[in-house]
Design a protein around this motif. Structure first.
Motif: not given
Length: 440
Positions: A110-111, A278, A280-281, A283-284
């Motif tokens: 995811g990075t 996902s 990214r999500e 992590k948020k």
């Protein structure tokens, strides 16, 4: 007063860090494993979450890093990005106190992959990551593990369940022959044994049994659904409970999506976290949780193990977990750091077996329901009837050999054989008469 960690002869900056964190007394697993890890022994640390196992391996690993060598010396793996991030944060807290820089790198999916490969060229002293991404970096020669002599496999039973041991194996096989392996796990399943036998030599196995299967500060409530729609019941529960932060567990991500949507439609401050979200999500979401911007989190068992978010006041089980041991992991997210917590489980008619098993482990349940917007206890007379679904197998011995009962012979009426012989004699006589007439 002498700091209790000083007797482990840890570097002074680590003692300073622990003092700043107000940690002065080692936990049982730290007491028993820090000296062994410092001495280079392979170890198996078996304990539930909340026993201090993270510092049991982080402290001696950081202590043993040779800062003068610009090479990766330790790799720490965790089954999920969230767990890896949490381990990395704890590692950074410790290394920040070192006067000489101890370099670290987080390696998770995811990075930006290319950017990560570029950073790994600097050969950080310690790498923390998920097995898949670590193995990927090793395969692509971005992560040089030839000089790694300390390798941690955290939450090994979950690694096994999620199919990550192959990635761990792939990475470990590229490391040095003198590799020190540290395996930490809540349980040690039989299927984990081949991996342990392959990599660990005469390991120090420390099994820390919790004094209580669940902290005393947790109240365990059972809310009968009485055949009502669970989503409506859940909405009512969360509004009456009004928690500081509640994690609502479901067994499947599809169910989590439905519950999330229902709570959103009810106008509640809710977020969601499961394997289908996902990177990214995810992590948020974790950032919003850490910043106390969310009141309700709907999640699958992805976050039941190891995730430590401050301020979780309630755990709500939308249903009992498929694997009952996860009940303990779920409720262990609350009542941390001396705080109280409430674990609420919605139960149906067929949940009696799960309740009985947990009660045998020492968990005491209170049956409750909501009346006029208030919690009230349910006495035994007013509890809904529940059934045991345990199947009683018949015709099989414990050893597995069949004991199928033979068919009983039909009952024979008295004088049956005599009557049969008489009928046969009459039939024979009739046949002889017919034959005699034909000859005439």
């Amino acid at each position: 007063m002498k700091h209790n960690f000083e007797r482990f002869e840890l570097k002074s900056f680590l003692i300073q860090a622990l003092s700043e964190f107000d940690i002065t007394m080692p936990t049982e697993i730290q007491e028993r494993l820090i000296p062994a890890i410092k001495n280079g022994m392979d170890v198996i640390g078996q304990s539930q979450t909340g026993t201090g196992k993270t510092y049991a391996f982080l402290l001696p690993i950081v202590d043993r890093i040779n800062i003068t060598k610009k090479e990766t010396q330790a790799v720490i793996t965790a089954p999920t990005r969230e767990l890896a991030n949490q381990l990395f944060d704890e590692l950074k807290k410790l290394t920040n106190y070192s006067e000489e820089p101890i370099t670290t790198q987080l390696v998770v999916g995811g990075t930006d992959r290319l950017r990560m490969m570029e950073k790994l060229k600097q050969k950080p002293h310690i790498v923390v990551g998920t097995p898949g991404r670590v193995a990927d970096m090793v395969d692509n020669q971005a992560l040089d593990v030839r000089h790694v002599d300390m390798f941690v496999v955290d939450e090994a039973d979950q690694m096994l369940d999620m199919g990550f041991l192959e990635d761990v194996d792939r990475a470990a096989s590229r490391m040095g022959t003198e590799l020190q392996m540290m395996v930490f796990s809540a349980t040690i399943p039989e299927k984990l044994q081949p991996f342990l036998q392959k990599y660990l030599q005469n390991p120090r196995h420390v099994h820390v049994q919790p004094k209580n299967v669940s902290p005393k500060q947790i109240k365990h409530w059972l809310i009968p659904d009485r055949d009502r729609d669970r989503k409506d019941l859940l909405t009512n529960i969360v509004k009456v409970a009004n928690p500081y932060l509640a994690v609502i567990f479901t067994n499947k991500k599809e169910t989590a999506d439905e519950v999330f949507q229902g709570l959103q439609e009810a106008g509640l401050n809710v977020d969601i976290l499961h394997g289908g979200i996902s990177p990214r999500e995810r992590k948020k979401v974790m950032k919003r949780l850490q910043d106390a911007e969310v009141q309700y989190l709907v999640a699958t068992d992805l976050v039941a193990r190891g995730i430590d978010v401050e301020g979780i006041s309630h755990i709500i089980n939308y249903e009992f977990p498929t694997e009952l041991e996860y009940y303990i992991h779920r409720v262990g997210r609350t009542a941390r750091a001396g705080w109280d917590g409430i674990a609420i489980t919605i139960v149906g008619r067929n949940d009696q077996d799960s309740i009985t098993k947990l009660e045998k482990q020492g968990i005491s349940f209170t049956y409750r329901e909501i009346k006029d917007g208030e919690w009230v206890d349910i006495d035994k007379r007013n509890r809904p009837k529940m059934v045991s679904t345990a199947k009683v197998e018949t015709g099989v011995k414990k050893s597995g050999t069949s004991t199928k009962a033979k068919a009983k012979p039909k009952k024979v009426k008295p004088g049956y054989k005599k009557k049969a012989r008489y009928k046969k004699a009459l039939e024979d006589k009739r046949q002889r008469r017919i034959e005699s007439k034909r000859k005439k």
